[in-house]
Design an enzyme around this catalytic site. Structure first.
Site, PDB file in Angstrom:
ATOM      1  CG  ASP A  20      10.044   0.160   5.096  1.00 14.88           C
ATOM      2  OD1 ASP A  20      11.233  -0.020   4.779  1.00 14.88           O
ATOM      3  OD2 ASP A  20       9.223  -0.781   5.175  1.00 14.88           O
TER       4      ASP A  20
ATOM      5  CG  ASN B  47      -2.068  -0.961   1.088  1.00 11.04           C
ATOM      6  OD1 ASN B  47      -2.763  -0.955   0.082  1.00 11.04           O
ATOM      7  ND2 ASN B  47      -2.257  -1.808   2.076  1.00 11.04           N
TER       8      ASN B  47
ATOM      9  CB  VAL C 130      -0.127   5.682   3.505  1.00  7.02           C
ATOM     10  CG1 VAL C 130      -0.992   6.554   4.411  1.00  7.02           C
ATOM     11  CG2 VAL C 130      -0.527   4.215   3.645  1.00  7.02           C
TER      12      VAL C 130
ATOM     13  CB  THR D 244       4.705  -6.166   2.439  1.00  6.39           C
ATOM     14  OG1 THR D 244       3.875  -5.103   1.993  1.00  6.39           O
ATOM     15  CG2 THR D 244       4.765  -7.265   1.406  1.00  6.39           C
TER      16      THR D 244
ATOM     17  CG  ASP E 103       6.051  -1.374  10.039  1.00  3.59           C
ATOM     18  OD1 ASP E 103       4.913  -1.851   9.818  1.00  3.59           O
ATOM     19  OD2 ASP E 103       6.438  -0.302   9.539  1.00  3.59           O
TER      20      ASP E 103
HETATM   21  N1  LIG Z   1      -7.933  -7.087  11.292  1.00  4.79           N
HETATM   22  C1  LIG Z   1      -7.356  -7.007  10.095  1.00  4.79           C
HETATM   23  N2  LIG Z   1      -7.411  -8.054   9.240  1.00  4.79           N
HETATM   24  C2  LIG Z   1      -6.804  -7.998   8.029  1.00  4.79           C
HETATM   25  N3  LIG Z   1      -6.134  -6.929   7.595  1.00  4.79           N
HETATM   26  C3  LIG Z   1      -6.062  -5.855   8.398  1.00  4.79           C
HETATM   27  C4  LIG Z   1      -6.654  -5.829   9.676  1.00  4.79           C
HETATM   28  N4  LIG Z   1      -6.390  -4.616  10.242  1.00  4.79           N
HETATM   29  C5  LIG Z   1      -5.654  -3.936   9.329  1.00  4.79           C
HETATM   30  N5  LIG Z   1      -5.468  -4.675   8.237  1.00  4.79           N
HETATM   31  C6  LIG Z   1      -4.719  -4.347   7.034  1.00  4.79           C
HETATM   32  O1  LIG Z   1      -3.481  -3.822   7.374  1.00  4.79           O
HETATM   33  C7  LIG Z   1      -3.031  -3.079   6.263  1.00  4.79           C
HETATM   34  C8  LIG Z   1      -2.309  -1.869   6.717  1.00  4.79           C
HETATM   35  O2  LIG Z   1      -1.057  -2.259   7.135  1.00  4.79           O
HETATM   36  P1  LIG Z   1       0.228  -1.433   6.828  1.00  4.79           P
HETATM   37  O3  LIG Z   1      -0.095  -0.141   6.186  1.00  4.79           O
HETATM   38  O4  LIG Z   1       1.009  -1.417   8.074  1.00  4.79           O
HETATM   39  O5  LIG Z   1       0.978  -2.400   5.871  1.00  4.79           O
HETATM   40  P2  LIG Z   1       0.683  -2.789   4.366  1.00  4.79           P
HETATM   41  O6  LIG Z   1       0.085  -1.620   3.675  1.00  4.79           O
HETATM   42  O7  LIG Z   1      -0.074  -4.080   4.358  1.00  4.79           O
HETATM   43  O8  LIG Z   1       2.143  -3.104   3.909  1.00  4.79           O
HETATM   44  P3  LIG Z   1       3.234  -2.135   3.259  1.00  4.79           P
HETATM   45  O9  LIG Z   1       3.327  -0.921   4.115  1.00  4.79           O
HETATM   46  O10 LIG Z   1       4.454  -2.981   3.289  1.00  4.79           O
HETATM   47  O11 LIG Z   1       2.708  -1.859   1.890  1.00  4.79           O
HETATM   48  C9  LIG Z   1      -4.260  -2.667   5.461  1.00  4.79           C
HETATM   49  O12 LIG Z   1      -4.159  -3.199   4.161  1.00  4.79           O
HETATM   50  C10 LIG Z   1      -5.405  -3.284   6.205  1.00  4.79           C
HETATM   51  O13 LIG Z   1      -6.328  -3.864   5.326  1.00  4.79           O
HETATM   52  C1  LIG Z   2      11.914  -5.302   4.390  1.00  8.04           C
HETATM   53  C2  LIG Z   2      11.012  -4.342   3.646  1.00  8.04           C
HETATM   54  C3  LIG Z   2      10.388  -5.025   2.428  1.00  8.04           C
HETATM   55  C4  LIG Z   2       9.889  -3.941   4.606  1.00  8.04           C
HETATM   56  O1  LIG Z   2       9.022  -3.028   4.022  1.00  8.04           O
HETATM   57  C5  LIG Z   2      11.789  -3.062   3.225  1.00  8.04           C
HETATM   58  O2  LIG Z   2      12.248  -2.409   4.352  1.00  8.04           O
HETATM   59  C6  LIG Z   2      12.947  -3.381   2.306  1.00  8.04           C
HETATM   60  O3  LIG Z   2      12.762  -3.605   1.139  1.00  8.04           O
HETATM   61  N1  LIG Z   2      14.186  -3.397   2.868  1.00  8.04           N
HETATM   62  C7  LIG Z   2      15.417  -3.603   2.170  1.00  8.04           C
HETATM   63  C8  LIG Z   2      16.373  -4.486   2.904  1.00  8.04           C
HETATM   64  C9  LIG Z   2      16.686  -4.078   4.323  1.00  8.04           C
HETATM   65  O4  LIG Z   2      16.003  -3.271   4.930  1.00  8.04           O
HETATM   66  O5  LIG Z   2      17.671  -4.610   4.878  1.00  8.04           O
HETATM   67  K   LIG Z   3       4.255   0.157   6.208  1.00  8.10           K
END
Ligand SMILES: Nc1ncnc2c1ncn2[C@@H]1O[C@H](COP(=O)(O)OP(=O)(O)OP(=O)(O)O)[C@@H](O)[C@H]1O
Ligand SMILES: CC(C)(CO)[C@@H](O)C(=O)NCCC(=O)O
Ligand SMILES: [K+]
Length: 259
Positions: free
Chosen positions: A109, A11, A13, A132, A129
């Protein structure tokens, strides 16, 4: 005003910071093919919907997906007339440079989480954190990122089971009532939920043992509240840590002359 952009592997943001508070938080999926015009159409629609009048003068970006940065740069330039600060690029100063093996590229991040957590809680921290990936960042006494741990994320693990095993359905994470599942969905939820509780406990305990000084655990990311409410894994929960870290790094660059 500052537009802070946190682009994860799943995602992206956007949040508008007026110097005191975040006026709104907008979320979309991450796609490198999204154009600057597409970002703006989405952004302008939502900002109007929320009735926000924001004059964006600065943009700061953290992206774990290098390919999306190009279109976000064009977006900042075309619609706000500014050159964004991109965390991890040589011209972006960090309050405390990471102490890692030479040639290692730390995820932006994780650098941003480190800066945000140190600003709020000082050093000697583990930042967990749930994105993903589930990452653990060790924040030293002076605020430097000094290493950590990367595990597959909760949703990634659930998806991997579904993709690799013909008889396993896609399941959403939730806290199971019991450990012994009596149907497939319960079995998967139990394995992933309690497996992650154990993973986080074990990793934090081992980090603490290796670090050799008391550390506080800060939890963040979308799934952190689910784990916190049922397992008390963290000392502190922060729902906007990455966004806060972006404002900290932006302010540091303003004050120290890179912007
Ligand atoms: N109870 C839940 N069940 C499933 N998903 C959830 C729940 N609560 C939050 N989420 C999900 O968590 C996600 C938000 O998490 P966050 O922004 O930390 O990470 P991400 O967007 O999944 O990953 P990244 O930042 O690596 O792209 C949203 O996609 C949301 O749908
Ligand atoms: C580990 C993730 C995927 C978490 O978002 C990101 O921080 C990333 O791509 N890191 C690169 C490798 C590292 O942080 O050591
Ligand atoms: K994140």
């Amino acid at each position: 005003m500052l537009l802070a952009i946190d682009c994860g592997n799943t995602n992206t943001v956007f949040s508008i910071w007026d110097g005191r508070e975040f006026l709104c938080t907008l979320r979309t999926s991450t796609h490198h093919s999204r154009t600057a015009d597409a970002y703006f159409t989405w952004y302008a629609t939502l900002v109007k919907h929320y009735g926000i009048e924001a004059e964006i003068t600065d943009v700061v970006i953290s992206s774990t997906v290098p390919r999306v940065v190009f279109n976000l740069r064009v977006f900042a330039d075309r619609f706000f007339g500014c050159r964004p600060l991109v965390v991890g690029k040589p011209d972006c100063l960090l309050p405390f440079p990471p102490r890692v093996d030479e040639g290692t590229q730390v995820g932006p991040d994780r650098l941003v989480n480190t800066a945000g957590a140190f600003d709020r809680h000082g050093g000697d921290l583990i930042v967990v954190d749930f994105g993903t990936a589930t990452t653990f960042d060790v924040v030293a006494h002076d605020g430097a990122y000094v290493g950590g741990v990367i595990s597959p994320g909760v949703n990634l693990s659930l998806e991997a089971l579904h993709l690799a095993a013909a008889a396993l359905p896609h399941v959403d994470i939730s806290k199971p009532q019991k450990v012994i599942g009596t149907n497939t969905v319960e079995c998967i939820q139990s394995g992933v939920f309690w497996g992650y509780v154990g993973l986080v406990r074990e990793v934090c305990e081992r980090i603490r043992g290796e670090y050799g000084a008391p550390m506080k655990i800060v939890g963040t990311g979308g799934l952190a509240p689910l784990f916190q409410q049922s397992a008390q894994l963290f000392d502190i929960f922060e729902d906007d840590l990455t966004m806060h870290g972006l404002t900290v790094i932006h302010r540091y660059n303003k004050e120290n002359g890179s912007q």
